[in-house]
Design a protein around this motif. Structure first.
Motif, mmCIF file in Angstrom:
data_model
loop_
_atom_site.group_PDB
_atom_site.id
_atom_site.type_symbol
_atom_site.label_atom_id
_atom_site.label_comp_id
_atom_site.label_asym_id
_atom_site.label_seq_id
_atom_site.Cartn_x
_atom_site.Cartn_y
_atom_site.Cartn_z
ATOM 1 N N PRO A 1 50.376 17.905 -11.410
ATOM 2 C CA PRO A 1 50.320 16.598 -11.127
ATOM 3 C C PRO A 1 50.236 16.179 -9.784
ATOM 4 N N ILE A 2 49.398 15.160 -9.668
ATOM 5 C CA ILE A 2 49.212 14.457 -8.132
ATOM 6 C C ILE A 2 50.477 13.734 -7.608
ATOM 7 N N ASP A 3 51.170 13.244 -8.834
ATOM 8 C CA ASP A 3 52.507 12.821 -8.313
ATOM 9 C C ASP A 3 53.326 12.762 -9.744
ATOM 10 N N VAL A 4 54.604 12.648 -9.716
ATOM 11 C CA VAL A 4 55.764 12.798 -10.813
ATOM 12 C C VAL A 4 56.447 11.499 -10.657
ATOM 13 N N MET A 5 57.356 11.340 -11.961
ATOM 14 C CA MET A 5 57.973 10.234 -12.169
ATOM 15 C C MET A 5 59.521 10.443 -12.010
ATOM 16 N N ARG A 6 59.728 11.730 -12.222
ATOM 17 C CA ARG A 6 61.097 12.183 -12.454
ATOM 18 C C ARG A 6 61.501 13.114 -11.171
ATOM 19 N N LEU A 7 62.624 12.981 -10.794
ATOM 20 C CA LEU A 7 63.218 13.958 -9.591
ATOM 21 C C LEU A 7 63.019 15.422 -9.934
ATOM 22 N N HIS B 1 53.902 18.842 -19.339
ATOM 23 C CA HIS B 1 54.024 18.188 -20.755
ATOM 24 C C HIS B 1 54.803 17.042 -20.853
ATOM 25 N N LEU B 2 54.494 16.075 -19.852
ATOM 26 C CA LEU B 2 55.063 14.827 -19.845
ATOM 27 C C LEU B 2 54.013 13.793 -19.693
ATOM 28 N N PRO B 3 53.539 13.066 -20.802
ATOM 29 C CA PRO B 3 52.614 11.887 -20.712
ATOM 30 C C PRO B 3 53.122 10.746 -20.006
ATOM 31 N N TYR B 4 52.363 10.265 -19.124
ATOM 32 C CA TYR B 4 52.739 8.902 -18.331
ATOM 33 C C TYR B 4 51.344 8.554 -17.476
ATOM 34 N N VAL B 5 51.234 7.232 -17.326
ATOM 35 C CA VAL B 5 50.360 6.487 -16.535
ATOM 36 C C VAL B 5 51.178 5.790 -15.272
ATOM 37 N N TRP C 1 45.490 5.598 -9.919
ATOM 38 C CA TRP C 1 46.362 5.943 -11.091
ATOM 39 C C TRP C 1 46.492 7.301 -11.335
ATOM 40 N N ALA C 2 47.815 7.780 -11.428
ATOM 41 C CA ALA C 2 47.884 9.158 -12.163
ATOM 42 C C ALA C 2 48.187 9.110 -13.611
ATOM 43 N N VAL C 3 47.316 9.933 -14.364
ATOM 44 C CA VAL C 3 47.533 9.786 -15.733
ATOM 45 C C VAL C 3 47.662 11.411 -16.176
ATOM 46 N N GLN C 4 48.817 11.523 -16.554
ATOM 47 C CA GLN C 4 49.350 12.773 -17.025
ATOM 48 C C GLN C 4 49.440 12.794 -18.497
ATOM 49 N N ALA C 5 48.987 14.098 -18.996
ATOM 50 C CA ALA C 5 49.007 14.435 -20.605
ATOM 51 C C ALA C 5 50.301 15.355 -20.947
ATOM 52 N N GLY C 6 50.652 15.275 -21.989
ATOM 53 C CA GLY C 6 51.586 16.361 -22.754
ATOM 54 C C GLY C 6 50.999 17.422 -22.962
ATOM 55 N N THR C 7 51.358 18.153 -23.761
ATOM 56 C CA THR C 7 51.012 19.290 -24.350
ATOM 57 C C THR C 7 50.316 18.939 -25.634
ATOM 58 N N ALA C 8 48.938 19.525 -25.720
ATOM 59 C CA ALA C 8 48.411 18.849 -26.948
ATOM 60 C C ALA C 8 48.719 19.312 -28.225
ATOM 61 N N SER D 1 50.571 22.608 -28.593
ATOM 62 C CA SER D 1 51.653 23.726 -28.306
ATOM 63 C C SER D 1 52.991 23.402 -29.071
ATOM 64 N N SER D 2 53.667 24.681 -29.322
ATOM 65 C CA SER D 2 55.118 24.183 -29.837
ATOM 66 C C SER D 2 55.954 24.120 -28.583
ATOM 67 N N ARG D 3 55.304 24.286 -27.357
ATOM 68 C CA ARG D 3 56.274 24.189 -26.028
ATOM 69 C C ARG D 3 56.544 22.877 -25.704
ATOM 70 N N VAL D 4 56.908 21.900 -26.521
ATOM 71 C CA VAL D 4 57.011 20.546 -26.111
ATOM 72 C C VAL D 4 58.320 20.250 -25.405
ATOM 73 N N ARG D 5 58.367 19.245 -24.636
ATOM 74 C CA ARG D 5 59.778 18.917 -24.066
ATOM 75 C C ARG D 5 60.629 18.167 -24.996
ATOM 76 N N SER D 6 61.895 18.042 -24.836
ATOM 77 C CA SER D 6 62.824 17.638 -25.899
ATOM 78 C C SER D 6 62.314 16.042 -25.996
ATOM 79 N N GLY D 7 62.099 15.642 -27.049
ATOM 80 C CA GLY D 7 62.137 14.169 -27.478
ATOM 81 C C GLY D 7 60.504 13.895 -26.906
ATOM 82 N N VAL D 8 59.703 14.617 -26.657
ATOM 83 C CA VAL D 8 58.369 14.265 -26.417
ATOM 84 C C VAL D 8 57.367 15.211 -27.094
ATOM 85 N N PRO D 9 56.807 14.462 -28.111
ATOM 86 C CA PRO D 9 55.792 14.887 -29.326
ATOM 87 C C PRO D 9 54.568 15.500 -28.403
#
Length: 262
Positions: free
Chosen positions: A152-158, A189-193, A204-211, A213-221
């Motif tokens: 990612p070019i930038d992130v939302m979470r510490l 593996h975290l989607p956001y704009v 804008w940073a446009v980030q995608a989750g995992t399309a 895979s079973s390797r999803v983050r908790s609570g993120v489909p």
């Protein structure tokens, strides 16, 4: 209107077959002008995983711009990692590690952000930053200007700060000044704009989750992004999540953005 489908971090070798079929169905529904495959295509850079990934991408029925992720370099085969790190990727997806797609309404510039010496981290060099900026300067006002990376070019979470691209600040400023509208990535593996602050023009940073895979983050489909652009009506970034109940991807979030034009 032009449509870009972003597929990221499918990690073939851990793919979920029902989600793969839902992705193929979504592509048939959307008929995108371009599919951007933004890295971590495989789980362990094995030839069979690359072949399986290529077969699915071919089923999407659209031009493909692909980039390797850190998982697409062999981890345990040290000879391959340091002598021919992209040989397996290139056999399936081609030798161009800095692909560019251009149409009347789109300019998408791919950047190889992986490094053989790094395990997970990505970076962009000064030379890459300048080369991308020079490409962007050649865009027309009608073209949506997208830079595609893996990390990612930038992130939302510490907690995700260590995953940002090395040299991300220099890249943001140079690419914004050169006219970029979106930097599209994956890896975490975290989607956001996310609008990027303090730049010479909107970016804008446009980030995608995992399309798939079973390797999803908790609570993120499982999810993919859809970017719709028309010079007349503007740009919308849509997040499509996989719904097990529907056995399909469904639109979950729609974010209008306003690319700046002189």
């Amino acid at each position: 209107m032009s449509v870009v489908l972003q597929v990221s971090d499918p990690h073939f070798g851990t793919e979920r077959p029902p989600v793969v079929e839902a992705l193929v169905a979504l592509a048939a529904q959307l008929r995108p002008d371009l599919v951007v495959l933004s890295g971590d295509i495989t789980q362990r850079a094995r030839p069979v995983q690359f072949r399986d990934a290529r077969a699915v991408m071919d089923r999407l029925g659209a031009p493909l711009l692909s980039l390797p992720g850190n998982h697409d370099i062999a981890l345990f085969d040290l000879w391959s990692r340091f002598v021919r790190p992209y040989a397996r990727y290139s056999a399936a997806f081609g030798a161009d590690l800095a692909p560019v797609f251009a149409s009347n309404e789109l300019m998408v510039v791919g950047v190889k952000t992986t490094r053989r010496r790094r395990h997970k981290d990505g970076e962009v060099s000064s030379e890459q930053i300048e080369a991308v900026a020079q490409r962007l300067h050649k865009a027309t006002p009608e073209q949506l200007r997208v830079v595609a990376v893996h990390q990612p070019i930038d992130v939302m979470r510490l907690e995700d700060l260590p995953n940002r691209l090395h040299n991300h600040t220099a890249a943001q400023h140079a690419w914004a000044a050169a006219g970029a509208d979106i930097v599209m990535g994956g890896h975490i593996h975290l989607p956001y704009v996310m609008p990027l602050p303090g730049l010479p023009r909107p970016l804008w940073a446009v980030q995608a989750g995992t399309a798939v895979s079973s390797r999803v983050r908790s609570g993120v489909p499982n999810s993919v992004n859809v970017v719709r652009w028309s010079p007349a009506t503007g740009c919308v970034v849509e997040q499509w999540d996989f719904s097990a109940a529907d056995a399909a991807f469904v639109r979950a979030v729609s974010t209008p953005i306003s690319p700046h034009r002189q």
